[in-house]
Design an enzyme around this catalytic site. Structure first.
Site, short mmCIF file in Angstrom:
data_model
loop_
_atom_site.label_atom_id
_atom_site.label_comp_id
_atom_site.label_asym_id
_atom_site.label_seq_id
_atom_site.Cartn_x
_atom_site.Cartn_y
_atom_site.Cartn_z
N GLU A 1 82.94 -13.99 -5.62
CA GLU A 1 83.33 -14.49 -4.31
C GLU A 1 84.82 -14.81 -4.22
OE1 GLU A 1 81.79 -14.63 -1.53
OE2 GLU A 1 79.74 -14.17 -2.15
N THR A 2 85.36 -15.57 -5.16
CA THR A 2 86.74 -16.07 -4.99
C THR A 2 87.57 -16.07 -6.27
OG1 THR A 2 86.07 -18.37 -5.40
CG2 THR A 2 86.04 -17.61 -3.11
#
Length: 328
Positions: free
Chosen positions: A111-112
């Protein structure tokens, strides 16, 4: 400039935003003046519209290209650091929610990159643009409804947590924080896991870890069970897998049904014990290459609740496994 093109004031006196304000006042007790002030300052972003659009000439999806973006040294090394720095929170979440630390690490990494890339768009701008000006595509009505609901939940979350609506940055689609929760998930699944009295997915890795684990648990994660099984490489097994690959994320067949058709599984499992296990065929095409196939179990389906892509779910699992292996 943070965004390529923005249009301030578009929602100050806009029929769609006015109707939304009426609904928020009537259903949720917001002060009209407060909402009018917020939407007077929200801006339309053509960048958000451009990014949400499907490609004009969609290319063929490539599993091997997709995988190489995530299962690579930078993300694996960052995952090792994240695991080392958050070992206790990961251990606690695994014990409490039954979700392996490796899976939590895999999601946050995909995700990040462990909080490094959380998005640079003001969430109020992204969600206003997508709720009131979704581009003209075949599923526009459904997508508009989805983002109106996300905007509703975002404003409710800001009110519930006393958060400045203009202070939160996220993805172009409005996802927030280290695990990129959409506002509806923020309200339903996010938890205060570090015990400081507030939920903070933007700067608390511990809250992010607990929230991801709780999300997966509440979507049906089965502790101690596999995510995928490898299919044998023989031509017969591959042919059966190809015929059974229907794109459905839910396990629609039993292992026995596929074994009776002649499929072989390259795993040390006992068919007598696992015969009634529900499975789905995960197809992983790469243009110009032989398509890869795997069997997904219930936990694979649960990963697709976070993101509905087969590529995403398998990349999460494999990144987590790669980080675990690198931990030694």
């Amino acid at each position: 400039m943070r965004e390529e093109e923005i249009e301030p004031g578009r929602y100050r006196d806009n029929p769609k935003s006015r109707a939304f304000i009426d609904e928020m006042v009537a259903r949720h007790g917001f002060a009209r003046q407060t909402l009018e002030g917020w939407f007077g300052q929200a801006v339309y972003s053509s960048t958000v519209v451009r990014l949400i659009m499907p490609p004009a000439t969609p290319g063929r999806k490539s599993w091997r290209t997709y995988r190489s973006r995530f299962i690579e040294p930078i993300r694996i090394n960052a995952g090792v650091r994240f695991w080392q720095q958050n070992r206790e929170a990961l251990r606690r979440a695994e014990a409490e929610f039954g979700v392996p630390a490796s899976v939590i690490v895999g999601i946050i990494g995909v995700e990040t990159i462990y909080g490094r890339d959380m998005g640079t768009f003001r969430v109020i701008d992204s969600l206003s643009t997508l709720a009131f000006d979704y581009p003209d595509v075949p599923n526009r009505e459904a997508r508009t409804t989805l983002f109106r609901n996300q905007l509703t939940d975002y404003l409710l979350w800001c009110r519930d947590t006393n958060t400045d609506v203009f202070s939160v940055l996220g993805s172009f689609a409005g996802a927030v924080g280290i695990p990129q929760f959409m506002p509806t998930s923020l309200r339903e699944y996010a938890i205060d896991y570090d015990g400081d009295g507030r939920i903070d997915l933007r700067s608390s890795a511990t809250d992010a870890i607990g929230s991801v684990a709780r999300f997966l648990q509440l979507h049906g994660w089965e502790p101690g069970r596999p995510v995928v099984w490898r299919i044998a490489a023989d031509e017969g097994s591959r042919g059966i897998a190809a015929a059974a690959a229907d794109g459905e994320p839910w396990p629609t067949r039993t292992l026995n049904q596929l074994l009776k058709a002649g499929l072989r599984v390259d795993e040390p499992i006992e068919p007598t014990r696992e015969g009634e296990t529900g499975v789905l065929v995960v197809d992983l095409p790469t243009p110009g290459e032989t398509t890869d196939y795997m069997l997904g179990l219930r936990n694979f389906y649960v990963l697709t609740r976070y993101n509905r892509s087969f590529f995403y779910a398998l990349a999460v699992y494999q990144l987590g496994e790669a980080v675990k292996a690198a931990m030694g």
